[in-house]
Scaffold this active site. Structure first.
Site, PDB file in Angstrom:
ATOM      1  N   PHE A 105     -81.616   9.557   9.080  1.00 49.61           N
ATOM      2  CA  PHE A 105     -81.656   8.369   9.020  1.00 49.61           C
ATOM      3  C   PHE A 105     -83.264   7.918   8.914  1.00 49.61           C
ATOM      4  O   PHE A 105     -84.138   8.357   9.832  1.00 49.61           O
ATOM      5  CB  PHE A 105     -81.081   7.471  10.104  1.00 49.61           C
ATOM      6  CG  PHE A 105     -81.252   6.118  10.147  1.00 49.61           C
ATOM      7  CD1 PHE A 105     -80.723   5.359   9.346  1.00 49.61           C
ATOM      8  CD2 PHE A 105     -82.142   5.375  11.095  1.00 49.61           C
ATOM      9  CE1 PHE A 105     -80.982   3.825   9.227  1.00 49.61           C
ATOM     10  CE2 PHE A 105     -82.371   4.140  11.188  1.00 49.61           C
ATOM     11  CZ  PHE A 105     -81.836   3.233  10.105  1.00 49.61           C
ATOM     12  N   GLN A 106     -83.423   7.078   7.912  1.00 57.48           N
ATOM     13  CA  GLN A 106     -85.049   6.689   7.605  1.00 57.48           C
ATOM     14  C   GLN A 106     -85.993   7.929   7.425  1.00 57.48           C
ATOM     15  O   GLN A 106     -87.066   7.840   7.790  1.00 57.48           O
ATOM     16  CB  GLN A 106     -85.512   5.687   8.754  1.00 57.48           C
ATOM     17  CG  GLN A 106     -84.814   4.448   8.760  1.00 57.48           C
ATOM     18  CD  GLN A 106     -85.427   3.390   9.375  1.00 57.48           C
ATOM     19  OE1 GLN A 106     -86.145   3.696  10.431  1.00 57.48           O
ATOM     20  NE2 GLN A 106     -85.325   2.197   9.129  1.00 57.48           N
ATOM     21  N   GLU A 142     -94.789  -4.460   5.884  1.00 56.89           N
ATOM     22  CA  GLU A 142     -95.666  -3.263   6.127  1.00 56.89           C
ATOM     23  C   GLU A 142     -96.659  -3.512   5.053  1.00 56.89           C
ATOM     24  O   GLU A 142     -97.662  -3.407   5.220  1.00 56.89           O
ATOM     25  CB  GLU A 142     -94.781  -1.892   5.857  1.00 56.89           C
ATOM     26  CG  GLU A 142     -94.255  -1.596   7.252  1.00 56.89           C
ATOM     27  CD  GLU A 142     -92.850  -2.065   7.363  1.00 56.89           C
ATOM     28  OE1 GLU A 142     -92.389  -2.998   6.232  1.00 56.89           O
ATOM     29  OE2 GLU A 142     -91.902  -1.470   8.126  1.00 56.89           O
ATOM     30  N   LYS A 197     -91.556  12.470  15.439  1.00 59.02           N
ATOM     31  CA  LYS A 197     -91.259  11.713  16.769  1.00 59.02           C
ATOM     32  C   LYS A 197     -91.362  12.669  17.970  1.00 59.02           C
ATOM     33  O   LYS A 197     -91.735  12.255  18.824  1.00 59.02           O
ATOM     34  CB  LYS A 197     -89.742  11.115  16.601  1.00 59.02           C
ATOM     35  CG  LYS A 197     -89.518  10.077  17.918  1.00 59.02           C
ATOM     36  CD  LYS A 197     -88.252   9.260  17.281  1.00 59.02           C
ATOM     37  CE  LYS A 197     -87.987   8.149  18.333  1.00 59.02           C
ATOM     38  NZ  LYS A 197     -86.918   7.321  17.891  1.00 59.02           N
ATOM     39  N   MET A 242    -101.810 -15.557 -16.025  1.00 61.98           N
ATOM     40  CA  MET A 242    -102.500 -14.950 -16.903  1.00 61.98           C
ATOM     41  C   MET A 242    -101.454 -14.207 -17.886  1.00 61.98           C
ATOM     42  O   MET A 242    -101.763 -14.073 -19.172  1.00 61.98           O
ATOM     43  CB  MET A 242    -103.305 -13.772 -16.082  1.00 61.98           C
ATOM     44  CG  MET A 242    -104.086 -12.869 -16.892  1.00 61.98           C
ATOM     45  SD  MET A 242    -105.541 -13.785 -17.860  1.00 61.98           S
ATOM     46  CE  MET A 242    -106.806 -13.685 -16.407  1.00 61.98           C
TER      47      MET A 242
END
Length: 573
Positions: free
Chosen positions: A125-126, A63, A175, A488
């Site tokens: 869940f999630q 993602e 959902k 750096m």
């Protein structure tokens, strides 16, 4: 916020929330989006299956890759980038990119799936509260739990993302809302009560600014990305040329004015050019246009341009007097404010003042640039690689960079002839930005050459997006400037931590074999005699190409304004 919506569909369709989302994207002229599927966003992906000919979905490998690709797409095209992700880790993986887009004013619409509304707050869940998590780093966000609210939420999201000072927005959709059918109708958002994207032009402030500019003896312009975001490049050029004022750029302002323009005096800030940094503290009028006086540009604010009167043109009132006290604020869309200001300023040149910049340019060239671009011995240098790319692309390519030494070298030495050609992570400094952003830029602007210049550290942060480049067949040209160091950080350890190189040396894999595993042609070089012909081979190649250039391990980027120092204390070594 109460929105005013304008009808764009004539007939109502009885469709699911998921299909309504897809049709809403099409109504906003979206043709490409980036994402990764998962449980809570599956109804949307199912609906997408029926629209594959109209809406191209780019399946990234993570993602974070999706949102950086959307950023690259938005920065190259000027359009809104769109991202899809599922709930939980899918949504939280977007956060770095959202924060990056927020600080760099990149228009994005992020759409996340969420658990069913009946499960909200149950630690399902999630499930994660992405609305609360993303609130500090979005321009606006919301959660939708009813299918019939999806079109209005999307319309508002696009309006907010691209209007005024652009930025990322997030719409979280449960959902069950994605599944539920309803009578779809899309109305574009044209106004939101209490949200004013651009302040109205104030003629009194324009007059005051013009009078100060007309009387100035040593004026200096600082320009930022606001010129590009406002599509005001031509208005800016006319203002610069009429006033004859030396003009310096921020990291994100680069490419708003051609590099070779006679009044372009270079880059501001920590690793910027010697002249504009030194003379910031000698000018009598400082004209800031579409920039925000961030700490990398100003150095120590207690010693920043105290002698100068400051004029600040910006669309965002929150930026005025935030870091630097402003004498004359000029609020509004700079496409309009610059046009109005140009009408009232006198035609002038500041030849003697400009010569002061050029004299300092010569000092910088003799002490820093010549050896960086044209070394005769020793290991390859980052600057000479960029110089060879310049020679072969003639300033026409889009250059995408990551974060670190290579970024500063690329921005210092790349030449640009057209706007929207420099894409980098400015404010957040996100390592791992470059590779997916270059992919998004190439997909958004396939007619242009897109070259990703990356350090060996940043490349390995999102290396998995080689898979997306392979699958999309996007002809991204990748140049890894490999010094086997987090360069750096190592430079700072050398200069300010007594060379205590703590956890900055990298043992790297065989990048060419990895590229070949993804079907990408690769080549590695460390000999100066091979540099030019290898870059030429890369550019001529019809497809993606990875070129690893092994550069000196302990080279540093100069000039440099040490942290906490004044810009006029800039060091050449």
């Amino acid at each position: 916020m109460e929105a005013t919506l304008k009808p764009t569909t004539e007939t109502k369709l009885h469709i699911s929330g998921a299909e309504a989302l897809i049709r809403s994207l099409l109504a906003e002229q979206v043709k490409m989006l980036f994402g990764y599927p998962g449980g809570a966003i599956m109804p949307v992906y199912d609906a997408l299956y029926d629209f594959e000919d109209e809406l191209q979905h780019v399946l990234t490998r993570h993602e974070q890759g999706a949102i950086h690709a959307a950023q690259g797409f938005a920065r190259a095209t000027g359009e809104v980038g769109v991202v899809l992700a599922t709930s939980g880790p899918g949504a939280t993986n977007l956060i770095t990119g959202i924060a990056d887009a927020m600080i760099d004013s990149t228009p994005l619409v992020c759409i996340t799936g969420q658990v069913g509304s009946g499960l909200l707050g149950s630690d399902a869940f999630q499930e994660t509260d992405i609305v609360s998590i993303s609130m500090p780093v979005t321009k606006w966000n919301c959660q939708v739990t009813k299918a019939e609210d999806i079109p209005a939420a999307l319309a508002k999201a696009f309006y907010i993302a691209k209007s005024g000072r652009p930025g990322p927005v997030l719409v979280d959709i449960t959902k069950d809302a994605q599944f539920k059918p309803f009578d779809f109708e899309y109305r574009k958002c044209v106004e939101i009560r209490s949200y004013k994207p651009a302040p109205s032009l104030d003629p009194i402030q324009i007059k005051k600014a013009a009078e100060l500019i007309n009387e100035a003896q040593k004026p200096m312009i600082l320009f930022g990305q606001g010129v590009i975001l406002g599509k005001a490049e031509e208005e800016f050029k006319q203002f610069v040329e009429k006033t004859g004022i030396p003009s310096a750029w921020t990291l994100l302002g680069l490419s708003a004015l051609p590099t070779d323009h006679p009044l372009n005096v270079g880059m501001l800030g920590m690793h910027g050019n010697y002249g504009p940094n030194k003379l910031t503290n000698e000018c009598d009028v400082l004209i800031a246009i579409g920039m925000r006086f961030d700490d990398r540009v100003t150095g120590n604010l207690e010693h920043y341009a105290k002698q100068a009167k400051v004029i600040h043109l910006d669309i965002d009132p929150a930026e005025v007097n935030k870091n630097v006290r402003v004498d004359i604020p000029v609020l509004g869309d700079c496409k309009k404010t610059l046009s109005a200001l140009t009408q009232q300023v006198r035609l002038k040149s500041h030849r003697t003042w400009l010569e002061e910049f050029r004299a300092l340019d010569k000092i910088e060239y003799d002490k820093v640039i010549e050896n960086e671009l044209k070394p005769e011995e020793g290991a390859l240098k980052m600057g000479e690689v960029i110089n060879e790319i310049n020679e072969l692309t003639k300033g026409e390519a889009i250059l995408v960079t990551d974060v670190g030494q290579h970024q500063m070298m690329a921005c210092r030495y790349t030449k640009f002839n057209q706007s929207r050609s420099n894409i980098t992570s400015g404010g957040l400094g996100t390592m791992g930005f470059c590779l997916p952003a270059a992919l998004g830029a190439k997909l958004g602007a396939p007619e242009r050459e897109v070259i990703a210049v990356i350090g060996d550290g940043g490349f390995q942060m999102t290396i998995q997006e080689l898979g997306t480049i392979f699958q999309t067949e996007a002809a991204v040209k990748i140049v890894i400037l490999n010094n086997n160091f987090l360069g750096m950080v190592r430079q700072w350890q050398q200069l300010f931590f007594d060379k205590r190189y703590s956890s900055t040396e990298l043992v790297n894999p065989d990048f060419i074999k990895i590229a070949e595993g993804y079907g990408i042609k690769g080549k590695s070089l460390s000999d100066r005699d091979d540099l030019s012909k290898s870059i030429e081979e890369m550019i001529a190649y019809d497809g993606s190409f990875l070129l690893e250039v092994k550069v000196g391990k302990e080279d540093n980027v100069f000039p440099m304004v040490p942290s906490g120092a004044s810009v006029s204390d800039i060091r050449l070594s």
